[in-house]
Design a protein around this motif. Structure first.
Motif, short mmCIF file in Angstrom:
data_model
loop_
_atom_site.label_atom_id
_atom_site.label_comp_id
_atom_site.label_asym_id
_atom_site.label_seq_id
_atom_site.Cartn_x
_atom_site.Cartn_y
_atom_site.Cartn_z
N GLN A 15 0.82 -1.22 0.00
CA GLN A 15 0.00 0.00 0.00
C GLN A 15 0.85 1.27 0.00
O GLN A 15 0.53 2.25 -0.67
CB GLN A 15 -0.95 0.01 1.21
N SER A 57 -3.72 0.54 7.58
CA SER A 57 -3.89 0.97 8.97
C SER A 57 -3.68 -0.17 9.96
O SER A 57 -3.22 0.04 11.08
CB SER A 57 -5.29 1.58 9.16
N TYR A 62 -7.93 3.97 -1.68
CA TYR A 62 -9.35 3.75 -1.43
C TYR A 62 -9.52 3.02 -0.09
O TYR A 62 -8.56 2.51 0.49
CB TYR A 62 -9.99 2.96 -2.58
N ASP A 63 -10.77 2.97 0.40
CA ASP A 63 -11.03 2.54 1.77
C ASP A 63 -10.45 1.17 2.11
O ASP A 63 -9.84 0.99 3.18
CB ASP A 63 -12.54 2.52 2.03
N ALA A 64 -10.62 0.19 1.22
CA ALA A 64 -10.15 -1.17 1.53
C ALA A 64 -8.64 -1.20 1.74
O ALA A 64 -8.14 -1.80 2.70
CB ALA A 64 -10.55 -2.13 0.41
N ASP A 65 -7.91 -0.53 0.85
CA ASP A 65 -6.45 -0.50 0.98
C ASP A 65 -6.02 0.31 2.20
O ASP A 65 -5.02 -0.01 2.85
CB ASP A 65 -5.80 0.07 -0.28
N TRP A 66 -6.74 1.39 2.49
CA TRP A 66 -6.40 2.20 3.66
C TRP A 66 -6.60 1.40 4.95
O TRP A 66 -5.78 1.47 5.88
CB TRP A 66 -7.26 3.47 3.67
N LEU A 67 -7.66 0.60 5.00
CA LEU A 67 -7.89 -0.24 6.18
C LEU A 67 -6.78 -1.29 6.32
O LEU A 67 -6.32 -1.57 7.43
CB LEU A 67 -9.26 -0.92 6.09
N PRO A 117 -8.66 9.96 -3.84
CA PRO A 117 -7.90 9.70 -2.61
C PRO A 117 -6.59 8.97 -2.90
O PRO A 117 -6.45 8.26 -3.90
CB PRO A 117 -8.85 8.85 -1.77
N THR A 150 -5.50 9.94 10.11
CA THR A 150 -6.94 9.68 9.95
C THR A 150 -7.34 9.54 8.49
O THR A 150 -8.49 9.22 8.20
CB THR A 150 -7.76 10.82 10.58
N GLN A 151 -6.40 9.78 7.57
CA GLN A 151 -6.70 9.67 6.15
C GLN A 151 -5.40 9.36 5.40
O GLN A 151 -4.31 9.74 5.86
CB GLN A 151 -7.33 10.96 5.61
#
Length: 353
Positions: free
Chosen positions: A180, A349, A341-346, A338, A225-226
């Motif tokens: 990521q 994280s 995207y959300d799945a990769d960010w999760l 972004p 947070t992002q």
């Protein structure tokens, strides 16, 4: 106009090859991409498997018509190719690099005499800085990559430190980077490619180094947070690499004699590494030497600068530096794609949990 080299001719060449990660492992098909004097190995799902410098590879015996390469002296890990274009590209570039290495060896043979002259001239205090910079400018990228590996290994070897996703620091040599983080780094771009690794250590949000490695601290992920905050940190490290900021720190700390020794030996003495790591950590927070290059990268990538400015403010960066980063924001309230995207960010994280 610059003459085209073999490296220019074969940029972005790809081929399918057989990769064996260990002597007792099965061979598997990978896609080999020819880059900036490097080979990147990806599996058929586009997941990175290895990132090798052509200069560090050895050719080992293989079947007729095939080229077998290994990054290990004992040939434990191998890559076998039969694509004629890729074989021609690798052999042409390795031939060019061999000529360049011969020239560097000749230059290094002159260094003992040059070192005596440098020491004599270095007695003039006012000239020590410029002379050290001149010697530092002659150090090649391969040496800086080796220095980065030395320093990153020293950082990971400190009490309580560890790499995320890897059991030992040996991954610092082979891995192309955290998937990521690598995706963010590719979005940010830059003149010299970096391998972003995720680690937990006592230090700055990012350990920016003078070669192809950077260490993103797990504390940065915990505070973020992002993904745009992490993208900004990677851009700041990439800007420092493109601007030569970390190399300048190393040269300044080593001084004239130490830089000359680095040029001759290609290694940083172990006893010097903690001091150099401390200097790089301070400069990361206090200096904006690479910020103009980093802000251009973020603008080109259409990513905001406000998130990283707030992180740097919390990290103790000077107020004027934070304000300059904020004022360079070209996004404002506009929509943007972004950094992840959300799945990769999760996934990112949770990578060091």
């Amino acid at each position: 106009m610059r003459a085209m080299t073999a490296l220019d001719q074969y940029q972005r060449l790809e081929a399918v090859a057989s990769w064996r990660p260990a002597p007792d492992a099965y061979e598997r098909e990978v896609v080999v991409s020819f880059g900036n004097a490097t080979l990147t190995l990806m599996d058929m799902d586009d997941a990175p498997r290895a990132h090798w410098s052509l200069a560090a590879l050895e050719e080992v015996p293989g079947a007729e018509g095939r080229l077998v390469l290994s990054p290990d002296p004992d040939g434990a890990e191998t890559l076998s190719l039969d694509d004629p274009d890729m074989i021609a590209a690798i052999r042409a570039v390795r031939s060019d690099m061999s000529v360049a290495r011969t020239a560097r060896r000749a230059w290094r043979l002159m260094l003992p005499l040059a070192a005596v002259l440098i020491v004599a001239v270095g007695a003039l205090v006012a000239l020590r800085g410029p002379l050290a910079q001149e010697v530092g400018a002659r150090i090649d990228r391969t040496t800086w990559d080796r220095v980065s590996l030395n320093l990153a290994t020293a950082q990971i070897s400190t009490p309580g430190a560890s790499l995320c996703r890897f059991a030992t620091s040996a991954a610092l040599r082979r891995s192309p980077g955290h998937p990521q983080l690598l995706r963010i780094a590719q979005r940010v771009g830059g003149a010299e490619r970096m391998r972003p690794m995720l680690a937990r250590f006592d230090g700055p949000l990012v350990l920016s180094l003078p070669g192809d490695l950077m260490l993103v601290n797990a504390t940065a992920l915990a505070a973020a947070t992002q993904p745009e905050e992490i993208a900004g940190l990677i851009a700041l490290a990439q800007g420092r690499l493109d601007a030569g900021a970390d190399r300048a720190v190393i040269v300044r700390e080593l001084g004239l004699i130490g830089t000359a020794r680095l040029a001759m030996s290609g290694q940083v003495p172990r006893e010097e590494r903690p001091r150099l790591l401390a200097a790089l950590s301070r400069d990361w927070v206090e200096s904006g030497a690479g910020d103009p290059a980093a802000l251009r990268l973020l603008a080109t990538a259409q990513l905001p600068t406000l998130p990283v400015s707030l992180m740097m403010s919390d990290a103790g960066a000077p107020e004027e530096r934070v304000e300059a980063i904020q004022q360079a924001d070209v996004i404002g309230g506009a929509a943007y794609t972004p950094a992840l995207y959300d799945a990769d960010w999760l996934r990112l994280s949770a990578a060091c949990d």
